[in-house]
Motif scaffolding. Structure first.
Motif, PDB file in Angstrom:
ATOM      1  N   GLU A 301      20.495 -27.624   0.407  1.00 17.52           N
ATOM      2  CA  GLU A 301      19.504 -26.573   0.686  1.00 17.52           C
ATOM      3  C   GLU A 301      19.264 -25.711  -0.552  1.00 17.52           C
ATOM      4  O   GLU A 301      18.138 -25.299  -0.831  1.00 17.52           O
ATOM      5  N   SER A 302      20.343 -25.466  -1.299  1.00 18.49           N
ATOM      6  CA  SER A 302      20.214 -24.611  -2.475  1.00 18.49           C
ATOM      7  C   SER A 302      19.358 -25.269  -3.551  1.00 18.49           C
ATOM      8  O   SER A 302      18.495 -24.622  -4.132  1.00 18.49           O
ATOM      9  N   HIS A 305      15.722 -25.777  -2.274  1.00 21.54           N
ATOM     10  CA  HIS A 305      15.136 -24.542  -1.732  1.00 21.54           C
ATOM     11  C   HIS A 305      14.536 -24.809  -0.352  1.00 21.54           C
ATOM     12  O   HIS A 305      13.361 -24.524  -0.103  1.00 21.54           O
ATOM     13  N   ALA A 334      24.236 -26.195  -7.584  1.00 22.47           N
ATOM     14  CA  ALA A 334      24.939 -25.517  -6.486  1.00 22.47           C
ATOM     15  C   ALA A 334      26.339 -26.091  -6.330  1.00 22.47           C
ATOM     16  O   ALA A 334      26.561 -27.287  -6.510  1.00 22.47           O
ATOM     17  N   GLU A 336      29.838 -25.765  -3.624  1.00 23.27           N
ATOM     18  CA  GLU A 336      30.377 -25.227  -2.371  1.00 23.27           C
ATOM     19  C   GLU A 336      31.899 -25.362  -2.355  1.00 23.27           C
ATOM     20  O   GLU A 336      32.439 -26.394  -2.728  1.00 23.27           O
ATOM     21  N   GLY A 365      22.466 -15.437  -5.625  1.00 20.49           N
ATOM     22  CA  GLY A 365      22.989 -16.788  -5.788  1.00 20.49           C
ATOM     23  C   GLY A 365      24.329 -17.022  -5.106  1.00 20.49           C
ATOM     24  O   GLY A 365      24.985 -18.025  -5.357  1.00 20.49           O
ATOM     25  N   ARG A 367      26.121 -17.439  -1.388  1.00 17.90           N
ATOM     26  CA  ARG A 367      25.877 -17.609   0.047  1.00 17.90           C
ATOM     27  C   ARG A 367      27.219 -17.847   0.726  1.00 17.90           C
ATOM     28  O   ARG A 367      28.025 -18.632   0.236  1.00 17.90           O
ATOM     29  N   TYR A 392      24.889 -20.621  -6.470  1.00 16.94           N
ATOM     30  CA  TYR A 392      23.742 -21.328  -7.017  1.00 16.94           C
ATOM     31  C   TYR A 392      23.298 -20.636  -8.299  1.00 16.94           C
ATOM     32  O   TYR A 392      23.235 -19.406  -8.355  1.00 16.94           O
TER      33      TYR A 392
END
Ligand code: ADP
Ligand code: ADP
Ligand code: MG
Length: 502
Positions: A301-302, A305, A334, A336, A365, A367, A392
């Motif tokens: 998703e990052s 977008h 990105a 995680e 940036g 999340r 991100y």
């Protein structure tokens, strides 16, 4: 348009899905076990119904109870999240039988991809490379040993119905084979109620690279680029990123095309992931298709977008994918980290208790997809993942710096977490240089440095607790992170000065 959707899940993913549904004007129905009565996903939902009991079997795996609630409350869709019933074809079928849209692929696709042998067969038919293996009669020891030596040691025993890294055994020589087969079958039977196992060539020090795919009901399948998930512990991902440092534009194109070919071959609809393994010579092989939203979907998703949950809802309503392959770009980088309540210093033993202090880092940036808040109880009943932290930025280096900052400002007291451990992995020179493989953690023995820091951590934790208890919230402090904009946080930790020993 859906009016009401039930989320057949809990924790961070239930919260994540709720946010998008509500943003789309769809009412959210949640379900909860006894232990989850006061949890964040219940707080977020528009309607909440108890499942009664705590074991997964009585609650989030209980098809009958969940369908009853869905019928009673009049939902028109069910989102399964990940884990639990998300890859259970019987559940998908039960939804359809109750005239409720299952937000995911068809029961037959879930079923065929849930069988690793059938999945490999389907892939090799459309020229997607598969790992050499054998799936004959394992009770015929002679044949089994012949097959293993033909493949060449080391070999990997895998569960046909496998998932979550369970039911796997690496076998180095023929003398270990029989015992390993027995114990893998037993584990597979306990985990999946299916004891069938097969052999595969064990690829030494590979990378795990997967492609996000998306299909609609109109025959379109696209990919949304890769995620590298090579940082694993016991075959379980803990850090994921995109783009992968291992892929050249040519290889990315080739793997992306293979993923789309795989999706098209099985008539894939909705969000799915085609997992590959990449060997040292950059040959890639199909591993499996995960027929659901992936834990690590925020990474994708990052960089695109977009909102994958929103796309899932629209596709489930029969809408056409609006994007074509050439429209989609991979923009920025990105990373995680999966934040777990577990103790890296004690063999990653899950840690339970009340979150006495829980402050998430924030800023441009950064999340956090979380299923908990301050005061939440982390129980023994479910997966100890508390949240996912995603950073991100334009470049990999900047995303790394941002992740280090964010991990350093994640405040959790009450349970032990893997936050310091993640910091050490991300900060490791091999990680920084992009030199990754699935044995990274064993190779570099990252948690040695965690041990060194033990006493320092404890002192800081106690000081932070005192600051919280006696001074209320500490005055905001401005922290400028590299070239990025300043972030403002309330942070007792930052009062400690530069205490971190790296
Ligand atoms: P993913 O990328 O979604 O983690 P996996 O195939 O590694 O894909 O995991 C399969 C499923 O197992 C996931 O849906 C996840 O919810 C679940 N899972 C992951 N880690 C654990 C764990 N430690 N214990 C139980 N279930 C887990
Ligand atoms: P699961 O369904 O449990 O996720 P996978 O087939 O996706 O099982 O494999 C999980 C992980 O195990 C991979 O990411 C990789 O690290 C390792 N693995 C799987 N197959 C092989 C193989 N043939 N050789 C080396 N490692 C493998
Ligand atoms: Mg997998």
């Amino acid at each position: 348009m859906f009016q009401k959707v039930l989320i057949a899940n809990r924790g961070e993913i239930a919260v994540r899905i709720t946010k998008t549904l509500q943003e789309m004007g769809i009412r959210v129905v949640c379900i909860y076990s006894d232990a989850d009565e006061k949890s964040l996903h219940v707080e977020y939902a528009d309607e909440a119904y108890p499942l009664c009991g705590n074991s997964p079997k009585e609650t989030y795996l209980n098809i009958e109870k969940i369908i009853d609630i869905a019928r009673g409350t009049g939902v028109d869709g069910i989102h399964p999240g990940y884990g639990f019933l998300s890859e259970n074809s019987k559940f998908a079928q039960a939804c359809l039988d109750a005239n409720i849209t299952f937000i995911g692929p068809s029961p037959s696709v879930i079923k065929s991809m849930g069988d690793k042998i059938l999945a490999k067969k389907a892939m090799s038919e459309v020229n997607v490379p598969v790992i050499p293996g054998w799936s004959g009669d394992i009770t015929n020891i002679e044949e089994l040993k012949n097959a293993a030596s033909k493949i060449g040691y080391p070999v990997l025993i895998k569960a046909r119905a496998g998932g979550g890294g369970k039911g796997m055994r690496v076998v180095q020589s023929s003398s270990e084979l029989e015992y390993a087969i027995e114990s893998a079958s037993r584990e597979a039977n306990n985990a999946f109620g299916d004891n069938r196992v097969f052999l595969e060539k064990y690829i030494v020090n590979p990378r795990h690279i997967e492609f996000q795919i998306f299909g609609d009901n109109h025959g379109n399948v696209i990919h949304l680029f890769e995620r590298e998930c090579s940082i694993q512990r016991r075959h379980q991902k803990i850090i994921e990123e995109s783009p992968s440092t291992a892929l050249t534009p040519e290889l990315r194109k080739k793997m992306g095309e293979a993923a789309v070919r795989a999706g098209k071959a099985i008539g894939y609809v909705n969000a799915g992931t085609v997992e590959f393994i990449l060997d040292k010579d950059k040959n890639f092989y199909f591993l499996e298709v995960n027929t659901r939203l992936q834990v690590e979907h925020p990474v994708t998703e990052s960089i695109i977008h977009g909102d994958l949950v929103k796309a899932q809802i629209l596709v489930a309503m029969g809408k056409k994918l609006t994007l074509i392959q050439s429209d989609i770009e991979q923009d920025g980088h990105a990373i995680e980290c999966r934040i777990y309540a577990e103790d890296p210093k004690n063999n990653f033993l899950p840690s339970t208790g009340v979150l006495e202090v829980y402050r998430e880092p924030n800023g441009p940036g950064i999340r956090v997809d979380s299923g908990v808040k301050e005061g939440s109880l982390v129980s023994v009943h479910y997966d100890p993942m508390l949240a996912k932290l995603i950073t991100y930025s334009k470049s990999r280096n900047a995303a790394i710096e941002k992740m280090l900052w964010a991990l350093n400002h994640y405040q959790i007291l009450g349970v032990t977490t893997n936050v310091s451990f993640l910091y050490d992995v991300i900060n490791h020179s091999a990680f920084r240089s992009g030199d990754l493989d699935t044995h990274f953690l064993e190779k570099f023995d990252v948690h040695d440095s965690v041990k060194v820091r033990e006493s320092k951590d404890l002192a800081c934790a106690i000081s932070a607790l005192l600051v919280n208890n006696h001074n209320g919230v500490v005055k905001d402090k401005e922290i400028v992170n590299g070239k990025d904009a300043a972030c403002t946080v309330s942070n007792p930790w930052s009062q400690m000065g530069s205490w971190r020993m790296i």
